[in-house]
Each structure stands twice: as C-alpha cells, then as structure tokens.
Design an enzyme around this catalytic site. Structure first.
Site, PDB file in Angstrom:
ATOM      1  N   LYS A  26      -3.318  15.007 -11.945  1.00  0.00           N
ATOM      2  CA  LYS A  26      -2.189  15.778 -11.409  1.00  0.00           C
ATOM      3  C   LYS A  26      -2.607  17.168 -10.912  1.00  0.00           C
ATOM      4  O   LYS A  26      -1.867  17.803 -10.184  1.00  0.00           O
ATOM      5  CB  LYS A  26      -1.089  15.929 -12.483  1.00  0.00           C
ATOM      6  N   TYR A  63      -2.140   6.104 -22.756  1.00  0.00           N
ATOM      7  CA  TYR A  63      -3.146   5.055 -23.014  1.00  0.00           C
ATOM      8  C   TYR A  63      -3.700   5.270 -24.415  1.00  0.00           C
ATOM      9  O   TYR A  63      -3.796   6.403 -24.887  1.00  0.00           O
ATOM     10  CB  TYR A  63      -4.264   5.043 -21.955  1.00  0.00           C
ATOM     11  N   TYR A  64      -4.046   4.154 -25.049  1.00  0.00           N
ATOM     12  CA  TYR A  64      -4.342   4.198 -26.480  1.00  0.00           C
ATOM     13  C   TYR A  64      -5.830   4.381 -26.757  1.00  0.00           C
ATOM     14  O   TYR A  64      -6.491   3.519 -27.327  1.00  0.00           O
ATOM     15  CB  TYR A  64      -3.754   2.960 -27.167  1.00  0.00           C
ATOM     16  N   HIS A  83      -7.277  11.169 -26.618  1.00  0.00           N
ATOM     17  CA  HIS A  83      -7.504  12.186 -25.598  1.00  0.00           C
ATOM     18  C   HIS A  83      -6.602  13.384 -25.881  1.00  0.00           C
ATOM     19  O   HIS A  83      -5.545  13.245 -26.491  1.00  0.00           O
ATOM     20  CB  HIS A  83      -7.283  11.628 -24.189  1.00  0.00           C
ATOM     21  N   VAL A  84      -7.074  14.546 -25.443  1.00  0.00           N
ATOM     22  CA  VAL A  84      -6.389  15.812 -25.719  1.00  0.00           C
ATOM     23  C   VAL A  84      -6.099  16.511 -24.395  1.00  0.00           C
ATOM     24  O   VAL A  84      -6.952  16.559 -23.511  1.00  0.00           O
ATOM     25  CB  VAL A  84      -7.267  16.711 -26.627  1.00  0.00           C
ATOM     26  N   TYR A 117       2.401  11.740 -28.212  1.00  0.00           N
ATOM     27  CA  TYR A 117       2.762  10.539 -28.923  1.00  0.00           C
ATOM     28  C   TYR A 117       4.157  10.142 -28.441  1.00  0.00           C
ATOM     29  O   TYR A 117       5.066  10.977 -28.522  1.00  0.00           O
ATOM     30  CB  TYR A 117       2.769  10.743 -30.436  1.00  0.00           C
ATOM     31  N   GLU A 149     -16.028   8.775 -11.618  1.00  0.00           N
ATOM     32  CA  GLU A 149     -15.594  10.173 -11.783  1.00  0.00           C
ATOM     33  C   GLU A 149     -16.656  11.086 -12.396  1.00  0.00           C
ATOM     34  O   GLU A 149     -16.331  12.181 -12.860  1.00  0.00           O
ATOM     35  CB  GLU A 149     -14.308  10.240 -12.641  1.00  0.00           C
TER      36      GLU A 149
END
Lengths: 300, 300
Positions: free
Chosen positions: A170, A236-237, A240-241, A232, A148
C-alpha cells in the site's frame, strides 16, 4: 464568482430521473456516499462527496451564513450553519452505464465484531484456518528471495529470531508521512498472536528492536514516530508485524484489530498463556467464511 | 422538516463579529476546519464540519438540487451540485472565551509516542495533571442536569455504578453510520485507566452492559456493531467510555490511544494492578505540556 447562474453552465438535472436501488457505501467521516440505481433504463452509480472547507472563503462564509443555535453549555455553543450555495457544493460523479464491476467496486461490506474465547479459537477458528489452507507461497518466496528481493529494507537471516523487513504494497515509498513496512518472521510455525508464548519473546523483541533501528537508518524516523503492531485476525497466517508512521491513519490500525507489539511483549512477560486463553475481539466482513462459522454456532 | 425558519431557532449570527487570527488545522478528507480568532474582545475558537450525506434525504436531494456539469468523459460525468440549504448544513461549534489550552488542542501538531511506566505515571504524569487542575465543571454540569439534560440518551443514577450516556459533540445524531456516544461515570474519583482496580469491575461491566442495551433500544444497533473503549491519555480526567460504530473511523480509535473496554475488564480480572503497573504508550502533541515533562527528563 461562481454563484448559481453566472457561469452559464447550469445543467438539466440528470438526477431528476435517477431511481435509487441501494446505497452501496459511504463514509460519515469523509462525507461521501456511493449509490446504485437507474438513469432512464440504464444501470448507474452516483458518487457524491462534500467539498473541503476552504480557508480563502471563510470571511464570506461567516458573513453570508444563517446560524441556528442547537446547544449551549458553559463556554461551548453549537449551531447548524446554512452557507451560501456556491460555498457549499457537493461534488457529484455519475457513472452511466455502469457495469457489475462498478457496482461491486463501490459496495461496502458490513463488518461485525466477533468475540472469540480461547476455546472458540480451538474449536471454530483453528479448524477453519486449517481447512482453508490459505497458500503462503508468496510469503516463502519473499523469505527465500525468490520474489521482491530488491524491495527488502533490512534482513536478520537468523532462522529462529530473524525476519525480513520490506515496504507494504500500500505504500508508494514517496514520502514518510504514510510509511508502512512489514516485518515477516523467518520462522514458519506461528500463525498469529494466538500461537505466541513467552518462548517467542526473544523473537518479538528482536523484530521490535532491529525493525526500529533499520527504519531510523533508512528513513530517519525515530521510534517515537512509529506505531508497531500485529493484526488479529491477520490477513495471512504467518507471523508478521506492521510498522506504520504515527499520525498516519493506516487501514487496520484501529483498536479492534491492532495489537501494539509492546503490549504483546508485556502481556507475554506476565503470562505466557495470555494469547492462548484470552477472549479476543475482531471485526469480520459480512461475507467472510469464518463469520458464517460463528453465526452457525449462534455466536453472533 | 427542519427548513431555514420553521423551528424558530434562527439565531443572530455570532460569526458576523468573528475576526480570524489563524486557521489552526483542518482536514480536506473530513471536511472540517478549526479557526482561532476573536469574538468581540474575547479569544474564541470556531470549529466547522460539514455534515454526512444522509440516505433518508437522497430523494429530496436529487429533486431539489441544481447541478452544473464540470466534465464528461465516456461513461463518467462530474458535476457541482448545489443542495437545498437545510439538507447541506455545516455543524459549527464556538468555544468562547477560549483559553490557550483550547487553541493548542486544535492546533495541528506533530505527535510523539510516549512510553510511560507505572513509576513515570506517579512521578511525571500525575503531578502534571494535578498542577494543571483542568476544570471539570462542564462534566459536573452534565451529571447534575445543569446542562445538556435534554441530550441524555440513558442514565443509571446510581452514585457508584451509574453513568450518563449522551451523544458526543462530534456526532450530529442524524445517522447511525458515525454513531458516537460517551458514557460519563457518576463517580468522581477515577481520573483515567491508571486509577482502575478490580474494585471497579462492577462499574465497568455496568457501563458496558447498560450502555450496549440503551444503544440497542434507541438506535437499534447490536453490540456486534459497536467499538467500546477508553482513551489513554483521556482528554479530561474523569472516567468516561466511548461508544462508536464499528466501521466508522472515529478520531482516537487507533490502537495507540484506545483501550477496548472488554480488554480492560479482562486485564483487571486477572490482575487488579494491571493498569497501575503496566507501561502504557500514547501519543502526545508537540506542544503538550506533558510531553515537555517527559522530554526534560530525557524520556523521549
């Protein structure tokens, strides 16, 4: 005129023989419903959705409808309106024979709100996350430009404060009305907001500031048109924002899952332990393994 | 049975005399429309929204409808369905006489995210709210049982800790999928979350606890299926709490406007001045008078 009989397409009603097994899903907001059942001896899915109210039919709708008063209070009155049949149709789709895949596709999973104290996180959620050991290889591929790389909108390469900003899957990037970008931190030791301490304020402020600047430069959208938040539980852990356009109802921007980055920053400024100690609420789907853990412990 | 004449509430059609000036907004996704016009000589706003498709009426819907085939392709067929009148009503609200504010409220407008510090609230927002002196008469009518008394789902009459719980206008109460109730506090001196102090914790906890219990009793929905929150800015400046079904994307449940009651309680427990001092973010529409105030002061 598309009144009931004029166009000669009236059909033998295929739903007369339809036997409902279950309602798979539906949205009261969107006025649709997805139903699983049988037509004769075949599996079938029926999808119904009410049609939008058309501006060009309003005059006829006002003239031809019957109204029943429900409630009157001061300047407000509410009615139930019964419209002329041809102005209030329901779009209906029949899938027959339907496969197991069709049924699953339309099946809604119920969600439950979970209440997670700081101790619950340590004793229930954290062990579950570790045991699952979700692969983050795809995230590392992005950070290392192994995948990517051509989609990257902006990067700050600093290993502690830096991040990569790129469009969410998306978003088709065709219009800014549904703008959706993700900033992925370079540092790899923050699983979620539960791990955030005041030490991370420079990282969070850097993502907030440079993310907004990059979006202004590339898409000409000012900060006042952006909703910037964390999830939260995240999907995925790895920190990321989310950056989405204000006014676009992005999935996952509801108050029970999203935490505004500006609130996170303020909360950590006044209490470094805020996200370690606070009881957090979040929705989990019926079949989520983490939900079972909370259930087993009688926490639901 | 709530067929066209049985309940004897058929009403003279007030829309016969309605003259449309303009369509203020509407959503094809949500099947609603907001129309500005005149009723006799008075300004009026008419709001129409199709009702959700109810699971408990499906059998009758299948049996009693007329279908017209639109398209057939392989296993897929689409139809236009005309339903029995009483199963396909349009919820209609008339606001008359409507003020300029009502018209603006429903006019589709771009939103901007505003950053309001505690000082901004004192110097910009509070004077604006006071100067506008929005009428709360309709709220007092409810609290004093002068209107909507038959809609009350639950009441705790205590003047300090009590509240009235009733369905929001937007909910037709036909299905719990889009459950939407409002708890309106009896006490009249709290304009919004900005006024909340730790003194109000008993009130907030009372609304939270008894509201959840009343909803369980009446609608059989447990707390794990509820999203309970306040708005900032609220649409009227008298303390009220929103109870909506988890999974139903209620308008105004996004993170930039909604504040979970459980978070509000926790924040006040650790800092009584939390909502007085914190910078709060919220969206305002382009023509909102409050937005102009922030603009004039160079705060956007």
């Amino acid at each position: 005129d598309d009144g009931p009989t004029e166009d000669g397409k009236e059909t033998e009603n295929p739903l007369l023989g339809f036997k409902t097994s279950s309602v798979l899903s539906g949205s009261a907001r969107e006025k649709n419903i997805f139903i699983h059942g049988k037509l004769a001896d075949e599996e079938a899915v029926v999808i119904m959705e009410k049609t939008p109210i058309r501006e060009d039919t309003l005059a006829e709708l006002f003239r031809g409808s019957t109204l029943k008063l429900e409630m009157r209070n001061d300047i407000y009155s509410t009615y139930r309106l019964q419209a002329p049949l041809h102005l209030n149709e329901i779009k209906t789709t029949v899938v027959c024979p339907a496969t197991e895949k069709h049924v699953k596709k339309y099946q809604r999973q119920e969600s439950f709100l979970v209440e997670e104290t700081g101790e619950d996180y340590e004793s229930i959620t954290l062990p579950y996350i570790k045991q699952q050991s979700f692969s983050l290889q795809w995230v590392y591929n992005i950070l290392e430009k192994k995948a990517e790389a051509d989609r990257i909108v902006y990067e700050d390469p600093d290993p502690k404060l830096g991040f990569v900003l790129l469009p969410d899957f998306k978003w088709d990037q065709k219009q800014v009305e549904d703008l959706y970008l993700i900033a992925i931190a370079h540092c790899r030791d923050i699983k979620s907001i539960r791990d955030l301490k005041s030490d991370h304020l420079p990282l969070l402020k850097n993502i907030f500031q440079k993310g907004k600047e990059a979006i202004m430069l590339r898409y000409n959208l000012p900060a006042s048109k952006l909703r910037v938040y964390l999830h939260y539980q995240p999907s995925y852990y790895h920190l990321h924002v989310h950056f989405t356009k204000l006014g676009f109802e992005a999935p996952g921007c509801s108050v029970e899952r999203a935490h505004l980055l500006s609130d996170v920053i303020q909360n950590l400024q006044s209490d470094s332990q805020y996200y370690k100690t606070r009881t957090l609420y979040f929705p989990l789907r019926a079949e989520d393994g983490l939900l079972s853990k909370f259930r087993e412990l009688g926490r639901l």
